[in-house]
Motif scaffolding. Sequence first.
Motif, PDB file in Angstrom:
ATOM      1  N   UNK A 270       0.838  -1.210   0.000  1.00 27.00           N
ATOM      2  CA  UNK A 270       0.000   0.000   0.000  1.00 27.00           C
ATOM      3  C   UNK A 270       0.866   1.251   0.000  1.00 27.00           C
ATOM      4  N   UNK A 271       0.653   2.106  -0.984  1.00 32.82           N
ATOM      5  CA  UNK A 271       1.250   3.434  -1.032  1.00 32.82           C
ATOM      6  C   UNK A 271       0.267   4.468  -0.523  1.00 32.82           C
ATOM      7  N   UNK A 272       0.762   5.679  -0.293  1.00 39.53           N
ATOM      8  CA  UNK A 272      -0.071   6.720   0.326  1.00 39.53           C
ATOM      9  C   UNK A 272      -0.433   7.817  -0.664  1.00 39.53           C
ATOM     10  N   UNK A 273      -1.685   8.268  -0.541  1.00 40.53           N
ATOM     11  CA  UNK A 273      -2.144   9.446  -1.287  1.00 40.53           C
ATOM     12  C   UNK A 273      -2.723  10.453  -0.297  1.00 40.53           C
ATOM     13  N   UNK A 274      -2.901  11.685  -0.768  1.00 43.62           N
ATOM     14  CA  UNK A 274      -3.534  12.703   0.068  1.00 43.62           C
ATOM     15  C   UNK A 274      -5.039  12.744  -0.215  1.00 43.62           C
ATOM     16  N   UNK A 275      -5.709  13.706   0.377  1.00 39.95           N
ATOM     17  CA  UNK A 275      -7.175  13.748   0.262  1.00 39.95           C
ATOM     18  C   UNK A 275      -7.648  14.025  -1.153  1.00 39.95           C
ATOM     19  N   UNK A 287       6.803   0.522  -8.500  1.00 43.65           N
ATOM     20  CA  UNK A 287       7.895  -0.175  -9.174  1.00 43.65           C
ATOM     21  C   UNK A 287       7.459  -0.771 -10.502  1.00 43.65           C
ATOM     22  N   UNK A 288       8.435  -1.032 -11.352  1.00 44.53           N
ATOM     23  CA  UNK A 288       8.121  -1.497 -12.708  1.00 44.53           C
ATOM     24  C   UNK A 288       7.747  -2.977 -12.745  1.00 44.53           C
ATOM     25  N   UNK A 289       8.108  -3.705 -11.726  1.00 44.90           N
ATOM     26  CA  UNK A 289       7.723  -5.114 -11.651  1.00 44.90           C
ATOM     27  C   UNK A 289       6.345  -5.214 -11.012  1.00 44.90           C
ATOM     28  N   UNK A 290       5.299  -5.561 -11.789  1.00 45.29           N
ATOM     29  CA  UNK A 290       3.937  -5.512 -11.240  1.00 45.29           C
ATOM     30  C   UNK A 290       3.776  -6.351  -9.974  1.00 45.29           C
ATOM     31  N   UNK A 291       3.168  -5.749  -8.976  1.00 43.71           N
ATOM     32  CA  UNK A 291       2.845  -6.457  -7.740  1.00 43.71           C
ATOM     33  C   UNK A 291       1.515  -5.899  -7.231  1.00 43.71           C
ATOM     34  N   UNK A 292       0.923  -6.560  -6.253  1.00 45.09           N
ATOM     35  CA  UNK A 292      -0.401  -6.169  -5.766  1.00 45.09           C
ATOM     36  C   UNK A 292      -0.269  -4.898  -4.932  1.00 45.09           C
ATOM     37  N   UNK A 293      -0.137  -3.782  -5.624  1.00 46.58           N
ATOM     38  CA  UNK A 293       0.100  -2.483  -4.996  1.00 46.58           C
ATOM     39  C   UNK A 293      -1.100  -1.596  -5.274  1.00 46.58           C
ATOM     40  N   UNK A 294      -1.683  -1.068  -4.220  1.00 45.15           N
ATOM     41  CA  UNK A 294      -2.756  -0.082  -4.361  1.00 45.15           C
ATOM     42  C   UNK A 294      -2.421   1.107  -3.458  1.00 45.15           C
ATOM     43  N   UNK A 295      -3.169   2.176  -3.614  1.00 44.99           N
ATOM     44  CA  UNK A 295      -2.950   3.355  -2.781  1.00 44.99           C
ATOM     45  C   UNK A 295      -4.160   3.607  -1.884  1.00 44.99           C
ATOM     46  N   UNK A 313      -1.473  11.867  11.764  1.00 45.24           N
ATOM     47  CA  UNK A 313      -0.183  11.290  11.360  1.00 45.24           C
ATOM     48  C   UNK A 313      -0.187  11.069   9.848  1.00 45.24           C
ATOM     49  N   UNK A 314       1.009  11.036   9.281  1.00 44.86           N
ATOM     50  CA  UNK A 314       1.175  10.791   7.847  1.00 44.86           C
ATOM     51  C   UNK A 314       2.157   9.658   7.623  1.00 44.86           C
ATOM     52  N   UNK A 315       1.917   8.903   6.565  1.00 41.27           N
ATOM     53  CA  UNK A 315       2.835   7.835   6.201  1.00 41.27           C
ATOM     54  C   UNK A 315       2.092   6.714   5.488  1.00 41.27           C
ATOM     55  N   UNK A 316       2.839   5.866   4.822  1.00 43.22           N
ATOM     56  CA  UNK A 316       2.196   4.669   4.267  1.00 43.22           C
ATOM     57  C   UNK A 316       1.710   3.776   5.409  1.00 43.22           C
ATOM     58  N   UNK A 317       2.240   4.014   6.625  1.00 45.32           N
ATOM     59  CA  UNK A 317       1.720   3.327   7.817  1.00 45.32           C
ATOM     60  C   UNK A 317       0.253   3.647   8.052  1.00 45.32           C
ATOM     61  N   UNK A 318      -0.179   4.834   7.646  1.00 47.67           N
ATOM     62  CA  UNK A 318      -1.579   5.225   7.809  1.00 47.67           C
ATOM     63  C   UNK A 318      -2.427   4.755   6.614  1.00 47.67           C
ATOM     64  N   UNK A 319      -1.762   4.556   5.476  1.00 43.38           N
ATOM     65  CA  UNK A 319      -2.493   4.082   4.286  1.00 43.38           C
ATOM     66  C   UNK A 319      -2.820   2.595   4.404  1.00 43.38           C
TER      67      UNK A 319
END
Length: 447
Positions: A270-275, A287-295, A313-319
């Motif tokens: 999981x990556x992070x996005x803002x509002x 990354x260029x190697x496809x993996x189960x990544x969402x935001x 708080x902010x971070x991918x920890x919150x995503x």
Amino acid sequence: MNLAGLNLASGNHSLWAVAYDKAGAVSNVVEQKFSLVPPPTSTYNSTSGYGLINAAAAVAKAIGQNTFADVTNLGGNDWGADLVKAPEVWAKGYTGKGIVVAVLDTGVDYNHTDLKGNIWTNSREIIGNGKDDDGNGFVDDVYGWNFHDKNNKTLDTHGHGTHVAGTIAGVRNNFGVTGIAYDAKIMSVKVLGNEGGSSLSVAGGIRYAVNNGANVINMSLGSNSPSSDILAALQYASSKGVIVVMAAGNDRLTLPGFPARYADKWGIAVGAVDRNNNMASFSNRAGSNPLAYVTAPGVSIYSTIPGNGYSFMSGTSMAAPHVAGVVALMLSANRSLSDSRVREIVTQSAFNGQNSAFVTNNALSTSTVNTKTSLAYSINQNTFSSTTPKIVNLKTDLNAVYSFKEGNMFANPINWLQSTSFYQKIQLESAANPQTILNLDKKHLLQ
Ligand SMILES: [Ca+2]
Ligand SMILES: [Ca+2]
Ligand SMILES: [Ca+2]
């Protein structure tokens, strides 16, 4: 008129306008054929992976439906729930009930007033008797286990784990935070001290969570080093049907750290996005190697901290906990989903594009409808403005006491309704299955 939530399959359908005479008999019928095309498969890109997670589409897919109808945004500090479309799922009655989410973190303040109603406890363990009552290898592990200090003290002395827990399952009440899966239970598995932890602790925590009833594991942690112990534990979790959700990391890298990078095989990164659904600058990319990544939302997230407090708080920890909450919602709707099926649904239903506009055509009396999102099911009067509905006589012996103008109904339904004085309804039927699946009265038609 909004067709979202009707769960129409892809293919041909008909929209029928049925006119009745004063005696209640069918007097005339107009048919408009249209076809639904399946939503485009989410495409992967090296920045945001498959894009923003979509709870409404993911949970609907988990039960074989297309998506759920949009509901009004909650606003305020609940913008993260709005962005991932969690309220749409709650409106259908799926709230994470019966699902256990293990939080592998710095511990959890399980006494927090906004969490304590949703804390998992080991019901087979008697606390304080110095015995391993359930024989799981851990003495007095009523509130989970502390792999960092090798004891049963799983309270949070840092704040990170408590914040994560609130995003997943903060109690839905009139204060604080509402978790994405606000009826799920949080299992506190402490694998980090205030200065971090070891991969052996993390791997042990994963196995503990799997063996003690967790359905989902949230890991808002990581490093830049691979770990064969964690890799093996992830494989074990997947083999037991437990879905592991992992933060991509906050190092502005072009690909996730570990263990999130293992989402090419197991679990979800999981990556992070803002509002505004813009990628957070700090977030590691897919990354260029496809993996189960969402935001998911990870910038200025409001949630619980120890001592009945709250903070941003902010971070991918919150995503990551937003996604763990969505997975809990999916499992509360369908407990039989495997790790691979959850990965498939989550990535296929995630999306970053704009809501697709209608594509219509009047050839052969069909209209093409693009169904990527729930909004895409909306049909408004303009959709059919270029078409000429055909008259279908259901019963030739019916006398049309009243008539309506052919071709006018879809071009301007409001005028059409006003021009007639009898009761009408719209029936939506599947061509493959002529059973009426929707009746709309005049009030609905005007919406
Ligand atoms: Ca025990
Ligand atoms: Ca005991
Ligand atoms: Ca609350």
